[in-house]
Design an enzyme around this catalytic site. Structure first.
Site, mmCIF file in Angstrom:
data_model
loop_
_atom_site.group_PDB
_atom_site.id
_atom_site.type_symbol
_atom_site.label_atom_id
_atom_site.label_comp_id
_atom_site.label_asym_id
_atom_site.label_seq_id
_atom_site.Cartn_x
_atom_site.Cartn_y
_atom_site.Cartn_z
ATOM 1 N N THR A 1 0.770 -0.978 -0.074
ATOM 2 C CA THR A 1 0.132 -0.121 -0.064
ATOM 3 C C THR A 1 0.969 1.313 0.103
ATOM 4 O OG1 THR A 1 -1.475 1.219 1.151
ATOM 5 C CG2 THR A 1 -0.240 -0.131 2.570
ATOM 6 N N TYR B 1 -2.018 0.731 9.648
ATOM 7 C CA TYR B 1 -2.156 -0.129 8.694
ATOM 8 C C TYR B 1 -0.829 -0.264 7.845
ATOM 9 C CZ TYR B 1 -3.814 -0.993 4.008
ATOM 10 O OH TYR B 1 -3.981 -1.237 2.524
#
Ligand code: UDP
Length: 348
Positions: free
Chosen positions: A123, A147
């Site tokens: 990501t 995250y």
């Protein structure tokens, strides 16, 4: 670049999820033999349009080992993960377990099964607030939320594993903001509580949510809202096929950004959602959501040059139109199911 053999076998973890399901479909259409391994915690059985499905958790090491031994894939694509930035701030351990510990389980299982190729869903959140935009793949990794940190750790596992073992190679794809739906409306995002901007906006247009919140209008950007590089899910799926071809050609492990190289603000997205839907849905401006970087835009030369990736849907309007077709279908299906249930209860 793709050298696809009809027999090439791929295990896809998280293949019942939004991105995974689009990739499974693209793989099957390209002639791959696919097995999805998914615990269906957020994914849907209905999203597996082809190939096999094993319902299992990455924490279940026995089932994972058995599945890999029996299917004997040439490569594994690892999508299964928790993906909400905001939730990762309030519940970090969930992210370290689901995204880091479970990835470690998977890598250990790959070693035992002798599988030497992996494509990993990373990501743009690994960059945090990048000092330079567009951000290149060699920028420092400074995630500002759990995250991003949980995905960064898995990237590190992969790098160290590949360094130590010449028979293991990987591609990590750093996704920017994935959106849109299959252009033929066979698949799209289908979460019970979606948090992503485009899905929230379209569901607000449908009246499923009463209003869309804009999280923060005081960012150091032109209109004060966050800027993101939105990439169509079908182009992202193609990047995975290109990455497989790249590994099959014997190329070395590598990391690629997946984005278009330009960004849109939250206000831009809201305006486009109103244009595409033709609905002036309610929008309220609220405070910042914790963990959000101000601006993320991909440098995308590397993936185009080294994977030969050629995106086809680099257009915010197309992204929203495909997502809108999907959302309208979902809404219709939900309404029909509701009517059927009502009819059945009246029959009793
Ligand atoms: N956002 C928003 N309202 C929402 C959902 C998201 O204003 O209901 C903003 C969010 O704060 C961020 C951008 O939209 O600036 C993209 O967020 P999203 O959750 O879609 O993706 P992320 O960048 O977190 O992966």
């Amino acid at each position: 670049m793709n050298s696809i053999s009809q027999q090439t076998r791929i295990v896809v973890t998280g293949g019942a999820g939004y991105i995974g399901s689009h990739v499974v479909l693209a793989l099957v259409e390209a002639g791959y033999d696919v097995l999805t391994y998914d615990n269906l915690s957020t994914g849907n059985r209905d999203a597996i349009l082809s190939g096999e499905l094993v319902v299992g958790d990455l924490a279940d090491k026995d089932l994972l080992a058995k599945t890999l031994a029996e299917f004997s894939p040439d490569a594994v694509m690892h999508f299964a993960a928790s993906i909400e930035v905001g939730e990762s701030v309030t519940n970090p351990l969930k992210y370290y377990r689901n995204n880091s510990v479970n990835a470690l389980n998977l890598l250990e299982a790959l070693r035992v099964a002798g599988i030497g190729r992996m494509i990993f869903s990373s990501t743009a959140a690994v960059y945090g607030n990048p000092a330079q935009l567009p951000v290149t793949e060699n920028a420092p990794l400074q995630p500002i939320n759990p995250y991003g940190a949980s995905k960064m750790m898995t990237e590190r596992f992969l790098a160290d594993l590949a360094q130590a073992n010449a028979d293991f190679r990987y591609v990590a794809l750093r996704y920017f903001n994935v959106a849109g739906a299959d252009p033929e409306t066979r698949l799209g995002q289908d979460y019970t509580n979606p948090t992503h901007l485009i899905t929230r906006a379209l569901k607000t247009a449908l009246g499923i949510f009463p209003k869309l919140q804009v999280f923060g209008t005081d960012y150091p950007t032109e209109d004060g809202t966050c800027i993101r590089d939105y990439i169509h899910v079908a182009d992202l799926a193609q990047a995975h096929l290109d990455a497989l071809g790249y590994l099959s050609s014997g190329a070395q492990s590598a990391i690629f950004n997946c984005g278009y190289g330009h960004g849109f603000s939250v206000r831009d997205v809201v305006a486009m959602a109103k244009k595409v839907t033709g609905i002036d849905f309610p929008v309220v401006e609220t405070g910042r959501r914790e963990g959000d970087p101000a601006e993320l835009i991909a440098a995308c030369e590397k993936i185009r040059k080294e994977l030969g990736w050629q995106p086809r849907f680099d257009d915010l309007e197309v992204i929203l139109r495909t997502a809108w077709e999907w959302e309208k279908n979902l809404e219709r299906e939900t309404r029909d199911e509701g009517r059927e249930n009502q009819d059945q209860s009246q029959d009793k």
